[in-house]
Design a protein around this motif. Structure first.
Motif, PDB file in Angstrom:
ATOM      1  N   GLY A  86     163.907  62.404  85.065  1.00 29.43           N
ATOM      2  CA  GLY A  86     163.032  61.464  85.369  1.00 29.43           C
ATOM      3  C   GLY A  86     162.118  61.626  86.749  1.00 29.43           C
ATOM      4  O   GLY A  86     161.285  61.937  86.684  1.00 29.43           O
ATOM      5  N   ARG A  87     163.292  62.275  87.486  1.00 31.29           N
ATOM      6  CA  ARG A  87     162.703  63.132  89.339  1.00 31.29           C
ATOM      7  C   ARG A  87     161.809  64.448  88.422  1.00 31.29           C
ATOM      8  O   ARG A  87     160.599  64.642  89.085  1.00 31.29           O
ATOM      9  CB  ARG A  87     163.475  62.658  89.854  1.00 31.29           C
ATOM     10  N   GLU A  88     162.520  64.869  87.585  1.00 22.54           N
ATOM     11  CA  GLU A  88     161.515  66.353  87.511  1.00 22.54           C
ATOM     12  C   GLU A  88     159.852  66.362  86.938  1.00 22.54           C
ATOM     13  O   GLU A  88     159.165  67.247  86.749  1.00 22.54           O
ATOM     14  CB  GLU A  88     162.783  67.280  86.801  1.00 22.54           C
ATOM     15  N   ALA A  89     160.323  65.321  85.506  1.00 24.29           N
ATOM     16  CA  ALA A  89     158.695  64.567  85.304  1.00 24.29           C
ATOM     17  C   ALA A  89     158.317  64.502  86.329  1.00 24.29           C
ATOM     18  O   ALA A  89     156.580  64.845  85.600  1.00 24.29           O
ATOM     19  CB  ALA A  89     159.287  64.073  84.030  1.00 24.29           C
ATOM     20  N   LEU A  90     157.892  64.017  86.991  1.00 17.97           N
ATOM     21  CA  LEU A  90     157.336  62.473  87.783  1.00 17.97           C
ATOM     22  C   LEU A  90     156.966  63.871  89.065  1.00 17.97           C
ATOM     23  O   LEU A  90     156.357  63.921  89.801  1.00 17.97           O
ATOM     24  CB  LEU A  90     158.249  62.027  88.875  1.00 17.97           C
ATOM     25  N   SER A 165     152.876  67.973  92.358  1.00 17.97           N
ATOM     26  CA  SER A 165     153.591  67.340  91.614  1.00 17.97           C
ATOM     27  C   SER A 165     152.279  66.204  91.776  1.00 17.97           C
ATOM     28  O   SER A 165     151.407  65.914  92.163  1.00 17.97           O
ATOM     29  CB  SER A 165     154.495  66.270  92.175  1.00 17.97           C
ATOM     30  N   LEU A 166     152.442  65.598  89.996  1.00 17.22           N
ATOM     31  CA  LEU A 166     151.045  64.527  89.801  1.00 17.22           C
ATOM     32  C   LEU A 166     151.405  63.318  90.682  1.00 17.22           C
ATOM     33  O   LEU A 166     150.565  62.772  91.268  1.00 17.22           O
ATOM     34  CB  LEU A 166     150.839  63.916  88.657  1.00 17.22           C
ATOM     35  N   ARG A 167     153.082  62.813  91.632  1.00 19.97           N
ATOM     36  CA  ARG A 167     153.139  62.194  92.083  1.00 19.97           C
ATOM     37  C   ARG A 167     152.183  61.952  93.432  1.00 19.97           C
ATOM     38  O   ARG A 167     152.366  61.464  94.137  1.00 19.97           O
ATOM     39  CB  ARG A 167     154.676  62.058  92.157  1.00 19.97           C
ATOM     40  N   ASP A 168     152.643  63.783  93.554  1.00 17.53           N
ATOM     41  CA  ASP A 168     151.986  63.667  95.347  1.00 17.53           C
ATOM     42  C   ASP A 168     150.216  63.500  95.175  1.00 17.53           C
ATOM     43  O   ASP A 168     149.250  63.338  96.083  1.00 17.53           O
ATOM     44  CB  ASP A 168     152.448  64.822  95.883  1.00 17.53           C
TER      45      ASP A 168
END
Length: 242
Positions: A86-90, A165-168
Motif C-alpha cells: 500500500g505504501r508503494e502505491a502512495l 509521489s502523488l502523496r507528496d
C-alpha cells in the motif's frame, strides 16, 4: 464480479484498536480498556474481544504484564514491512517507475471507491492509471482516484508522469497530511481493458488491493486500486505459534 469476504469481527476490532494506538488514543505504556469496557464500547461479545486482544498480543501491539493488565507496546517494527504494498502505491514516483501512464481523466466513481471516498453513486472523480512493468512485462495496474475538491491547484490532471509521489504532490499543493492507510484485498475478474493492459487471458482473475489513504480525521484523500494478476502472485506470512 467481486468476491470479497468481510473480515471477521475480531479482526475488525483489532484493526480499530491498532488505529487508536497509532493516533495516540492508547499511548505506549498505558493500559488498554478492560474486556468489559471493550464489550460495552463496541457491542461485541467477550470471546470476540478476547480473540482481538490475543491477535494484537501475538503481533506485538500489546503485551500482558502481571499485576498491570494489558499494556500498549506501540506499533511493532514488523508491521511496517507488512504495509509495503500500500505504501508503494502512495509513494511511487511515476517519472522514475518502469512503466507508463495509460489514462488520466474524469470518470464516474466506481462503487467500491465511492464508499471509501464518501461520495454518492455516479459522482465524478479524477483517475490516474499507471501500468507498472518489469523487463517489459506488465506486473501491476494502479488506478488512483481523487475527489474533485483536491484536484484544483494541482498537476494531478496532467497527462505527463509526475515527479515525486502523488502523496507528496498533494501534501505540498493542498496542505493536507496523509495519516493512515486501510488496505482491502479481494479477488475478481478484470474488465476487458484491465485484462488487455495486464496481458492476461480471459478467465484469469486479479487480486485487487484497495488502498484507502486518509488524514487524521479519517477523511479519504486518495484511493488506489492496485490490480495484480492472480496467477503470478503468492502470498506468504510467517508468524510464531503461542
Amino acid at each position: 464480479m467481486v468476491y470479497e469476504v468481510e473480515a471477521p469481527k475480531y479482526v475488525r476490532l483489532a484493526q480499530t484498536i491498532q488505529r487508536r494506538i497509532e493516533d495516540g488514543t492508547y499511548p505506549p505504556g498505558t493500559r488498554v480498556p478492560s474486556e468489559n469496557q471493550l464489550v460495552q464500547s463496541f457491542g461485541m461479545s467477550r470471546p470476540t474481544v478476547v480473540r482481538a486482544l490475543e491477535l494484537l498480543k501475538r503481533d506485538g501491539w500489546l503485551e500482558s504484564r502481571q499485576g498491570f493488565g494489558t499494556i500498549v507496546r506501540g506499533r511493532p517494527a514488523a508491521a511496517e514491512e507488512k504495509d509495503r504494498r500500500g505504501r508503494e502505491a502512495l509513494e511511487r514516483d511515476e517519472s522514475r517507475t518502469p512503466g507508463r501512464l495509460v489514462e488520466v481523466g474524469e470518470v464516474p466513481v466506481p462503487a467500491r471507491v465511492a464508499s471509501a471516498l464518501g461520495l454518492p453513486k455516479g459522482a465524478k472523480v479524477l483517475m490516474r492509471r499507471f501500468l507498472v512493468e518489469e523487463e517489459g512485462e506488465a506486473v501491476e495496474l494502479v488506478s488512483s482516484y481523487f475527489p474533485a475538491a483536491l484536484v484544483d491547484g494541482t498537476e494531478l490532471a496532467s497527462s505527463e508522469a509526475l515527479g515525486g509521489s502523488l502523496r507528496d504532490h498533494l501534501e505540498s499543493r493542498k496542505k493536507v497530511r496523509f495519516d493512515h492507510v486501510t488496505e482491502r484485498v479481494s479477488a475478481r475478474l478484470p474488465e476487458a481493458g484491465e485484462a488487455g493492459l495486464l496481458g492476461i487471458p480471459d478467465g484469469v482473475p486479479v487480486l485487487s488491493l484497495l488502498v484507502v489513504a486518509c488524514d487524521a480525521a479519517g477523511q479519504a484523500l486518495q484511493v488506489s486500486d492496485v490490480l495484480l494478476p492472480a496467477d503470478r502472485q503468492e502470498l506468504e506470512d510467517t508468524y510464531r505459534l503461542s
